[in-house]
Enzyme design. Structure first.
Site, mmCIF file in Angstrom:
data_model
loop_
_atom_site.group_PDB
_atom_site.id
_atom_site.type_symbol
_atom_site.label_atom_id
_atom_site.label_comp_id
_atom_site.label_asym_id
_atom_site.label_seq_id
_atom_site.Cartn_x
_atom_site.Cartn_y
_atom_site.Cartn_z
ATOM 1 C CG HIS A 114 -1.657 1.241 1.479
ATOM 2 N ND1 HIS A 114 -1.246 2.165 2.411
ATOM 3 C CD2 HIS A 114 -2.770 1.758 0.900
ATOM 4 C CE1 HIS A 114 -2.083 3.183 2.410
ATOM 5 N NE2 HIS A 114 -3.028 2.971 1.502
ATOM 6 C CD GLU B 194 -2.612 2.698 -3.446
ATOM 7 O OE1 GLU B 194 -2.937 3.888 -3.265
ATOM 8 O OE2 GLU B 194 -3.153 1.742 -2.838
ATOM 9 C CG HIS B 195 -0.103 6.320 -0.449
ATOM 10 N ND1 HIS B 195 -0.490 7.447 0.223
ATOM 11 C CD2 HIS B 195 -1.127 5.451 -0.337
ATOM 12 C CE1 HIS B 195 -1.697 7.269 0.733
ATOM 13 N NE2 HIS B 195 -2.110 6.065 0.412
ATOM 14 C CD GLU C 210 -4.899 5.325 3.217
ATOM 15 O OE1 GLU C 210 -3.730 5.688 2.945
ATOM 16 O OE2 GLU C 210 -5.581 4.621 2.460
#
Lengths: 436, 425
Positions: B67, B70-71, B142
């Protein structure tokens, strides 16, 4: 490469006794749908009752008097879905009944679903199962309990809760402050016989909008519209004009503690601009530049530059002229976050808008508006909003109006937009860690 | 170029294979304004151990790294990719699931420019010590946002109850602590292992000519050879659940619960599709809107409209899950367990099976209106060796005997229960 636009259109099929019919035409979808909206001016006295009624209606009609029988029937109709919802647009409360089902080209043996599902949806609206002239008491009690739980569950989605609470605080003494599901106290005080009276009032006197989407023949449309004749209609309620302009004497500050680990900071503004004003389009662009997407000032500064938040955006309430800037932050960063958010607002007022921000914002809205035409539900929502604002723009004319907005227009409206309320959803201790 | 046609649902797939092993798909949607395009790697949050190409030793990386990567891919040497898409009028986004990472955009104009940008940025990571550190602040927020989300917590707690060792029970974004250990070097190692085109696909859905899409891929993909398979490793997972029950307290109005059962079939391809459909039909028969159980629980005020259910099958794990809000989740759990045992004794009803199968097929057809949904379903299924549109064949072929067999096999384990209780005020 120039692509041909696939623009959908809405046709007004007519209006009778305060029931307006529309056909949203398009060939490309594999489904058809019917949307019925019953509208009421938002007010405390009716809101809770209005919020309860559709959920009781959905429990059963005379022909299928239980939820189970209704579900069995819907499964036979190729998994057709019937849903109800209640929400508000500005100071109108909307009771929404919706049916969605596959197009007849996918059914076996030429089954005509439109007629069957449409008939069923209408029965749910007009022919509820009753005992002693009232709703089935079990249904009344159970759905009232569900409504109370729904009202309490508002807190579950913290971001949306904070956003809504901010607007309610802004409009404390106005109809807009009424929550779309009403309130717990009124729900507890409701009686079944009083609710039947309200249901009959709604059916007889309130404005109704019916949207039919998909590939449906003229004859099918006509037959469906005729079925609405069974409803006895009189003295149609008129929808009042929504009060948008309001003088702000001082900025209010509200803090609400809750057991959360992340704070939600909401800064509420009044645009003072009505939905049918030519100034509305610059406000839309203003909101896009401030907090509508990745190119926006809030996203770029609060998130990308300062790493203060994962979520940072602003949102516009079209009909009431409210604009709220939101960020999800560390509790301890509140002051810094507020300062940086307000700096973005000031920057627009000072004319600090780049060509990139202007262009990217417009493009993003245009992509959104064109894409919207790939969803039947989104189209219905767009056309209803257009109708209610009195503008009746097609998607293309709406796009043209946004394209015509200049930087000067945005700066001009920015000077009317004034801060009203700062709302902060904070932790119980006012510190960062959530207690276990 | 290869073409697959699915007449019953009036859908088609155009397929092209690049020499690197990359598979490219175009699904035409006549009359649509929006074109939706996704570049996906078969690499997600569960892949925290693996053996890198040309290495013998297993690598263990911090939780949440897929993840995090991905950012970071959105950041390029010359600025943010999101800004570039935004200049081209496209909405861009990405998501990381348990098994895949997907980069996507949708646009109504300038498709070619946007598509080239998508191909280009996913192949061009730009990581520095500074930009890795900076991202930790955003991702921490997040993670905290999800910590306050009861739906998310009740589900991950259930996964913790179900799985003994499998990394699916770890939050997709990791923890604030685990991401603090992520460095530029570990990110590059993951990128180099899993972002080879042979482990990736590109899917485009919309009113677009497939040939032009395939040409742009030929010009834009840098790797020319297929290096062979990547070794993803997983700990041994026993067939039984980790625990029966798990609970937690959060600021919610009403208790929320999830129940679920581990699936030990480890199937893939068409078999997986068939098993998933069968499990979903069985769930609907047992506790769906038309079932006796659902209506009893609803009428007694024990469940409400929030009650839902699904089956999820992957190559290395699988489960069924159901739940919602309830004032008495423990009683609901007992009733559901009793209803499952009763159904196992009585067998499934043929009439209900046929009716619910027809309803599920209708909803499947309706879901084909949405290009996002098609892409969203297509990608994970393709990685598992099946085509999303083959569901139409499953609905045609699946019999009550198949469903009965899958039902008995899957439901042989007692469900685990996860509850989020409201704070006492």
């Amino acid at each position: 490469m120039k692509r041909e636009e696939n623009s959908s259109s809405v046709i007004e099929l007519g209006q009778k006794h305060g029931i307006s019919f529309f056909h949203v035409k398009s060939e490309k979808f594999k489904t058809a749908r019917i949307d019925i909206f019953v509208l009421d001016p938002l007010n405390e006295a009716n809101a809770t009752q209005n919020a309860l009624i559709p959920f009781i209606l959905k429990r059963g009609c005379r022909r299928y008097p239980t939820q189970q029988e209704l579900s069995l029937k819907l499964e036979e109709l190729y998994g057709a879905g019937i849903n109800v919802a209640v929400y508000k647009k500005g100071e109108y409360q909307l009771i929404h009944l919706n049916a969605g089902f596959v197009s007849d080209r996918f059914t076996v043996n030429g089954t005509k679903l439109f007629e069957k599902v449409g008939g069923l949806l209408l029965e749910i609206l007009t022919d509820p199962v009753t005992e002693n002239g009232m709703f089935i008491n079990d249904y009344f009690e159970q759905e009232r309990e569900n409504l109370i739980q729904r009202i309490r569950s508002r807190v579950n989605n913290k971001m949306y809760y904070a956003f809504q609470r901010c607007m309610e605080e802004m409009c404390k003494d106005e109809p807009f402050a009424v929550y779309e599901d009403g309130d717990e106290e009124s729900a507890k005080a409701l009686t079944n016989d009083r609710l039947m009276v309200r249901y009959k009032e709604l059916l007889s006197h309130n404005p109704v909008f019916v949207y039919i989407s998909g590939n449906v023949s003229e004859l099918e449309l006509r037959n469906f519209i005729e079925k609405f004749e069974v409803i006895e209609r009189s003295n149609i309620v008129s929808l009042p004009k929504i009060q948008v302009k309001k003088e702000i004497k001082e900025v209010r500050r509200i803090e609400e503690p809750m057991d959360v680990s992340q704070g939600k900071l909401c800064i509420g503004f009044r645009t003072q601009i009505e939905a049918n004003s030519p100034e509305y389009y610059p406000v839309v662009i203003y909101n896009g530049i401030l907090g509508g997407g990745v190119q926006s000032k809030l996203f770029q500064n609060v998130r990308e530059k300062e790493s203060l938040a994962y979520s940072a955006f602003s949102s516009l309430e079209k009909f009431k002229g409210l604009l709220v800037a939101v960020s999800g932050i560390e509790i301890s960063e509140r002051e810094r976050a507020e300062r940086i958010m307000m700096e973005q607002v000031k920057a627009i007022e000072n004319g600090d808008i780049t060509d990139y921000e202007m262009e990217a914002t417009k493009k993003s809205f245009i992509t959104g508006l064109k894409s919207m035409q790939d969803s039947q539900g989104a189209m219905v929502d767009f056309y209803l909003s257009q109708y209610l604002s009195g503008e009746n723009d097609s998607v293309n004319s709406f796009i043209d109006k946004l394209l015509a907005v200049t930087k000067e227009d945005v700066i001009r409206v920015s000077k009317k937009i004034s801060q009203d309320t700062v709302y902060f959803l904070t932790s119980l201790s006012g510190e960062g860690e959530r207690r276990e | 170029m290869k073409t697959l046609e699915f007449n019953r649902i009036q859908e088609k797939i155009f397929i092209h294979e690049h020499s690197s092993g990359l598979k490219v798909f175009v699904i035409p949607k006549k009359g649509y304004n929006k074109i939706y395009s996704a570049f996906a790697t078969y690499y997600g949050s569960i892949n925290n151990t693996f053996i890198a190409p040309d290495e013998e030793e297993e690598t263990r990386v911090p939780d949440g790294i897929a993840h995090f990567l991905e950012h970071k891919l959105f950041e390029q040497k010359d600025g943010s990719v999101m800004d570039k898409f935004s200049r081209l009028g496209a909405d861009s986004n990405a998501y990381t699931s348990f098994t895949q990472t997907v980069y996507l955009f949708s646009c109504t104009d300038q498709f070619n420019e946007n598509f080239r940008l998508l191909i280009d940025f996913v192949q061009s990571p730009y990581l520095t010590d500074e930009n890795v550190e900076k991202e930790k602040g955003i991702i921490s927020q997040e993670i905290k946002m999800y910590n306050d989300n009861a739906n998310w917590r009740v589900f991950f707690n259930l996964l913790n109850a179900i799985y003994v060792n499998h990394p699916v029970s770890i939050d997709i974004a990791g923890t604030v602590e685990s991401i603090s250990k992520i460095t530029k070097e570990t990110l590059y190692k993951c990128y180099n292992t899993f972002y080879h085109p042979s482990n990736m696909i590109i899917v485009t859905v919309g009113d677009i000519e497939p040939g032009s899409v395939f040409n742009m891929v030929e010009q834009g993909i840098k790797a020319k050879e297929n290096p062979g398979s990547i070794r993803k490793t997983f700990p041994e997972e026993p067939p039984h659940h980790n625990k029966k029950y798990i609970e937690k307290t959060l600021a919610v109005a009403m208790p929320q619960f999830n129940m679920g059962i581990k699936d030990n079939s480890y199937v893939s391809g068409y078999e997986l599709l068939k098993r998933k459909v069968a499990l979903e039909i069985v769930l609907s028969m047992l506790m769906g809107r038309s079932s006796v159980l659902y209506n009893q629980l609803y009428n007694e005020g024990l469940i409400n409209q929030s009650f839902g259910m699904e089956a999820s099958l992957e190559e290395s794990f699988g489960y069924t899950v159901w739940g919602g809000q309830s004032k008495d989740p423990e009683r609901v759990s007992e009733r559901i367990i009793a209803a499952i045992s009763k159904a196992q004794k009585d067998g499934l009803d043929k009439k209900s099976f046929d009716r619910i199968k027809k309803a599920h097929e209708g909803r499947f057809i309706g879901s084909l209106n949405s290009p996002e949904n098609i892409s969203h379903e297509f990608i994970p299924l393709y990685f598992k060796g099946a085509y999303f549109f083959e569901l139409t064949k499953v609905y045609e072929e699946l019999t009550i005997d198949d469903a009965e067999e899958i039902f008995r096999d899957h439901f042989s384990i007692e469900p685990a229960l996860s509850i989020i209780w409201p704070m006492k005020t």
